[in-house]
Scaffold this active site. Structure first.
Site, PDB file in Angstrom:
ATOM      1  CG  ASP A   1      15.377 -41.269 105.884  1.00 40.11           C
ATOM      2  OD1 ASP A   1      14.446 -41.994 105.483  1.00 40.11           O
ATOM      3  OD2 ASP A   1      15.288 -40.044 106.103  1.00 40.11           O
TER       4      ASP A   1
ATOM      5  CG  HIS B   1      11.226 -26.853  97.333  1.00 43.50           C
ATOM      6  ND1 HIS B   1      11.196 -28.161  97.746  1.00 43.50           N
ATOM      7  CD2 HIS B   1      10.061 -26.291  97.744  1.00 43.50           C
ATOM      8  CE1 HIS B   1      10.050 -28.389  98.372  1.00 43.50           C
ATOM      9  NE2 HIS B   1       9.339 -27.266  98.389  1.00 43.50           N
TER      10      HIS B   1
ATOM     11  CG  ASP C   1      15.912 -29.101  94.115  1.00 44.35           C
ATOM     12  OD1 ASP C   1      15.380 -29.935  94.885  1.00 44.35           O
ATOM     13  OD2 ASP C   1      15.288 -28.495  93.215  1.00 44.35           O
TER      14      ASP C   1
ATOM     15  CG  ASP D   1      14.683 -37.377 103.090  1.00 45.24           C
ATOM     16  OD1 ASP D   1      13.940 -38.347 102.827  1.00 45.24           O
ATOM     17  OD2 ASP D   1      14.653 -36.773 104.174  1.00 45.24           O
TER      18      ASP D   1
ATOM     19  NE  ARG E   1      35.208 -43.788 103.642  1.00 49.43           N
ATOM     20  CZ  ARG E   1      35.332 -45.113 103.437  1.00 49.43           C
ATOM     21  NH1 ARG E   1      36.017 -45.860 104.291  1.00 49.43           N
ATOM     22  NH2 ARG E   1      34.755 -45.680 102.393  1.00 49.43           N
TER      23      ARG E   1
END
Lengths: 361, 195
Positions: A207, A220, A224, A250, A271
């Site tokens: 998340d 936005h 994006d 997300d 990582r």
């Protein structure tokens, strides 16, 4: 083709019969008692150019394929009424079908036809429609074969185009349009397959942290752009055989096929977090995000199930979030006890998705 | 309307006038696509729209476009299949004329949902015929006019044709045969060429 000539006199009956046979059965043979051809229909004669059929022994001309073991005229005469399968002994060795009727003088009339070999026969012998009796369905058959193969070809082409369209539609149905990653449907499909195969695997839920802030402050388009970068980073930090899907605004899921070693997964998660924390340029701005991750291993369950694994990964992810974000946790049974009752009662991911859908999806 | 008919119109426009003209006509007719599928069905009204657009693009009356389509069906190399299927109708042009009555049945035998107009040949004399075309597809007689003209050439016959685009779905073509073996015509072998 022979024309019926008006014949007068006592021989008229015989001549007329010959002409009738030529016209009605242009592939007939009249045999004498010894099995020699004494009359041959014009089309049959056309099949052996430069070779006079009259005078030849029928069994030297043809091999009798069925019934078996017919080698004498006497045996041939016993075949009256049955279907004969003949094949020319000389090339082209066309197959013919036929039927035989004995004559009172010990000879016989044999009527022959091509059967299914007609398609090659018209080509091999350059036959024309007048080579067939007017009632013969040969022309209709040839017409039909050509017409049907044209129609079949049109159908086949249509099918190919539909198949392409279907593959494209399927791909679209399994692809997240924004990032090019798999979508939730793709993830569920692969997860189902992994469970079915029964091989060990890990499921990591990711998340993004602070993503909402990027969307809210930079718009936005920036959001994006960031999602595209995230997709690129996730792809870079995982193996080819792993499945990466964007399952919500997300939220991402990675399925590690055959990878269940906690240390390796921990390193991979770290990582990913490190890579995501590198500020992402967008125009003159820098977008700063991070990620919280939760991982669950299929080996932790007696009978792993998709719903339960996703739920537990989500619980682990929230443990990461609650511990201050930007970190990774493996699911432990005690997390389930610690999680708020409401989160467990209702499948966590759908609840979370609803909560976020208005903001970011 | 059967897709085969619509795709014939498309192939005619493309083969005879080039892809640019077809694309322009398809756009003018507001098809919303550029390819008719020969094996699908379309509203009859779509066919009307594309015919109208083609007529405008070519500056030709509708009947002239339809007649050209008929000629195309027989004489263009890309529709060799249709020519062959028509040639199965008979050894000579007159035999071919007599086979026209059963053309719609033959077409249905090949593609069972392809409904062609009813055709009726009348023989007034050995060299005088008339073909009645009964159809709701107005102008189908003009297509048949083009087909007959091209088939006469194909058989090497010299004929005089006159088309009357009648009313109420009945169209008529008068056929006068001047010479059956006027020219060599094109060959026809029963065995289909491979491929």
């Amino acid at each position: 083709m022979n024309e019926i000539q008006p014949v007068k006199g006592p021989e008229a009956g015989l001549h007329t019969l010959e002409a009738i046979l030529d016209r009605f059965c242009p592939m007939h043979l009249v045999l004498n008692e010894s099995g020699h051809v004494i009359q041959a229909g014009p089309t049959l004669q056309k099949l052996r150019p430069g070779e006079e059929l009259v005078g030849q022994r029928v069994l030297e001309l043809f091999e009798v394929r069925r019934p078996h073991a017919i080698t004498t005229m006497k045996a041939l005469l016993t075949c009256a009424g049955t279907k004969l399968h003949l094949r020319f002994r000389g090339a082209p060795r066309t197959d013919l079908k036929g039927t035989l009727e004995p004559l009172p003088d010990g000879g016989a009339v044999v009527d022959l036809g091509f059967g299914i070999s007609i398609i090659e026969a018209v080509r091999d012998y350059a036959l024309v429609s007048s080579d067939f009796a007017a009632t013969d369905l040969a022309m209709e058959l040839l017409y039909l074969v050509e017409a049907k193969s044209a129609a079949m070809e049109a159908s086949r082409k249509l099918n190919l185009r539909l198949q392409d369209a279907m593959i494209a539609a399927k791909e679209q149905a399994y692809t997240d349009g924004l990032t090019g990653l798999g979508n939730r449907r793709a993830m569920e499909h692969v997860l189902g397959r992994l469970l079915e195969r029964g091989q060990p695997f890990a499921l990591m839920q990711i998340d993004l942290d602070f993503f909402k802030a990027v969307n809210d402050t930079l718009g936005h388009a920036a959001g994006d752009h960031v999602l595209g970068e995230v997709a690129r980073i996730l792809t870079l930090q995982t193996r080819e055989e792993d499945t990466i899907a964007r399952i919500g605004g997300d939220e991402f899921v990675i399925l590690f096929d055959g990878l269940t070693e906690e240390k390796a997964l921990e390193r991979t998660a770290q990582r990913i977090i490190d890579a995501l924390e590198v500020p992402i340029p967008f125009g003159d701005e820098l977008c700063r995000i991070s990620a919280s991750c939760g991982t669950v291993l299929s080996g932790e369950y007696k009978a792993p199930a998709a719903e339960r694994m996703l739920e537990d990964a989500d619980i682990a992810l929230y443990a990461s979030k609650n511990a201050g974000r930007a970190q990774h946790r493996f699911f432990r049974k005690e997390m389930r006890r610690d999680a708020a009752p409401s989160r467990v009662a209702e499948p966590a991911r759908s609840g979370k998705q609803r909560r976020r859908s208005d903001q970011q999806l | 309307m059967h897709g085969l008919i619509n795709s014939t119109i498309q192939r005619f426009a493309r083969d005879a006038y080039g892809p640019a003209l077809w694309e322009a006509a398809a756009e003018a007719a507001q098809l919303g696509f550029e390819e008719f599928e020969p094996m699908l069905s379309y509203d009859a009204e779509v066919t009307e729209r594309i015919l109208e657009a083609l007529g405008e693009a070519l500056a030709l009356p509708r009947e002239a476009v339809l007649e050209d389509i008929g000629t195309y069906l027989v004489s263009h190399q890309n529709s060799e299949r249709v020519r062959r299927l028509l040639r199965f109708g008979g050894m000579s042009f007159v035999e071919f004329l007599h086979s026209l009555d059963e053309l719609p049945d033959r077409a249905r035998l090949a593609v069972d949902d392809l409904v062609l107009p009813r055709l009726e040949l009348r023989e007034h004399a050995a060299d005088r015929f008339s073909l009645t075309v009964m159809t709701r597809m107005q102008g189908f007689g003009a297509v048949m006019l083009g087909v007959l003209r091209a088939m006469a050439d194909d058989y090497g016959a010299l004929v005089f044709l006159e088309y009357a685009s009648g009313t109420q779905g009945v169209e008529n073509i008068d056929i006068q045969i001047i010479e059956t073996a006027f020219a060599a015509g094109r060959g026809f072998e029963l065995g289909a060429p491979a491929g």
